[in-house]
Write a protein that holds these residues in place. Structure first.
Motif, short mmCIF file in Angstrom:
data_model
loop_
_atom_site.label_atom_id
_atom_site.label_comp_id
_atom_site.label_asym_id
_atom_site.label_seq_id
_atom_site.Cartn_x
_atom_site.Cartn_y
_atom_site.Cartn_z
N ASP A 162 0.85 -1.19 0.00
CA ASP A 162 0.00 0.00 0.00
C ASP A 162 0.88 1.23 0.00
O ASP A 162 2.11 1.15 0.16
N ARG A 210 -7.26 13.60 7.31
CA ARG A 210 -7.38 12.14 7.31
C ARG A 210 -8.11 11.66 6.06
O ARG A 210 -7.74 10.65 5.45
N GLU A 211 -9.15 12.40 5.66
CA GLU A 211 -9.91 12.01 4.46
C GLU A 211 -9.03 12.06 3.21
O GLU A 211 -9.18 11.23 2.31
N VAL A 219 -5.72 11.58 3.11
CA VAL A 219 -4.79 10.46 3.16
C VAL A 219 -5.48 9.17 2.71
O VAL A 219 -4.92 8.39 1.93
N LEU A 220 -6.70 8.95 3.18
CA LEU A 220 -7.45 7.75 2.77
C LEU A 220 -7.75 7.80 1.27
O LEU A 220 -7.67 6.78 0.58
N ALA A 229 -4.64 6.78 -0.71
CA ALA A 229 -4.47 5.33 -0.77
C ALA A 229 -5.43 4.70 -1.78
O ALA A 229 -5.05 3.81 -2.56
N GLU A 230 -6.67 5.19 -1.81
CA GLU A 230 -7.66 4.66 -2.75
C GLU A 230 -7.29 4.97 -4.20
O GLU A 230 -7.37 4.10 -5.08
#
Length: 306
Positions: free
Chosen positions: A211, A238-239, A241-242, A245-246
């Motif tokens: 990842d 945080r949103e 960063v997520l 990754a997506e």
């Protein structure tokens, strides 16, 4: 109204203090993340090993933990290696004769070294043309320079994923991955710096991760995180960063689910001008035709090839 002339700060792409801080923090655990530095140092050492010459005194510029210097000592071609790094903690890791030195302000007299080598450090220099001139000046006549640095196509996947994630979550994008030199620019810089017989080439190293967080850990562990002068100063949401990754996974994951990270490596080699180096002959002094040597018919400049 004409625009104001650029100030020195406007021309700074990288925050050199941040580069030094990142390297200092990375020094304590570098051995867990140094795979890229080790690979690049090995490749630079191979280039030097191919040169049929001894180098009594060499400089390992931007030495990190001294991997390149150890290769040079083991090669049998170098008698003494001086290691230098922007971060005192890295210079200490290298061991031996080591000092703290900024690649942008080299503290060496002209004609000091027979060899100057660098592995994965010069891509953080703001004034690369000026640094190359200083390196040439620090070499003895007919001294050799070999360096590998991170190239322009590096981390293209991370760039694209960051842009998409920030645009999606925050409606705007900021700079997270540094601009690096490309092959054509590097070739021109070597010529401008006055190196004789310059050679520039490009290699690609691709690493895969489970990842994006594994990639980010390695970048931080090498001290290679964002040091742009115009970088974003507040932490990522945080949103975001997520979403990063997506986006990375959706755009670049292979059939096995792992994601690639591309590193372009630009390698520069050249010689400080010296009295014994071969030079091209003046135009019009050739005594043999190229067509004869190649065994092909000669076509005049006014004729059209079939």
């Amino acid at each position: 109204m004409s625009a104001a002339p650029p100030t020195p700060d406007d021309m700074l792409v990288f925050d050199r203090r941040a580069v030094a801080r990142h390297r200092t923090r990375a020094a304590t655990t570098l051995a867990q993340h140094d795979f890229l530095f080790a690979e690049i140092a090995d490749r630079v050492a191979d280039r030097i090993q191919d040169i049929d010459r001894r180098f009594p005194l060499a400089l390992d510029l931007g030495c990190h933990d001294g991997a390149l210097g150890r290769h040079l000592k083991a090669s049998g071609k170098v008698d003494t290696v001086i290691s230098a790094d922007l971060a005192p903690a890295m210079a200490q890791l290298a061991g031996g004769t080591a000092l703290v030195a900024d690649e942008e302000w080299l503290p060496f007299a002209d004609g000091s070294f027979d060899l100057i080598a660098s592995a994965a450090s010069l891509h953080w220099v703001n004034d690369l043309p000026g640094t190359l001139v200083q390196i040439r000046d620090a070499l003895k006549p007919d001294g050799f320079f070999a360096a590998s640095m991170i190239g322009g196509g590096t981390l293209t996947e991370l760039r694209q994923a960051f842009l998409a994630a920030e645009a999606r979550v925050e409606g705007a994008a900021s700079l997270h991955v540094s601009p690096f030199v490309d092959l054509r620019d590097a070739a021109g810089l070597m010529q401008r710096a006055g190196f004789a017989m310059p050679v520039v080439d490009l290699e690609t190293i691709t690493v895969t991760y489970g990842d994006v967080f594994g990639l980010i850990r390695d970048l931080r562990g090498m001290g290679e995180q964002n040091a742009l002068a115009a970088r974003r100063r507040k932490p990522l949401r945080r949103e975001t960063v997520l979403a990063l990754a997506e986006e990375y996974q959706a755009r670049f994951a292979g059939p096995d689910g792992r994601i690639p990270a591309t590193f372009e490596i630009v390698t520069l080699t050249g010689w400080a001008p010296g009295p014994d180096q071969p030079v091209p002959k003046r135009r019009g002094t050739a005594t043999h035709r190229l067509a004869d040597a190649l065994g092909v018919p000669e076509i005049g400049t006014g004729d059209k090839a079939g």
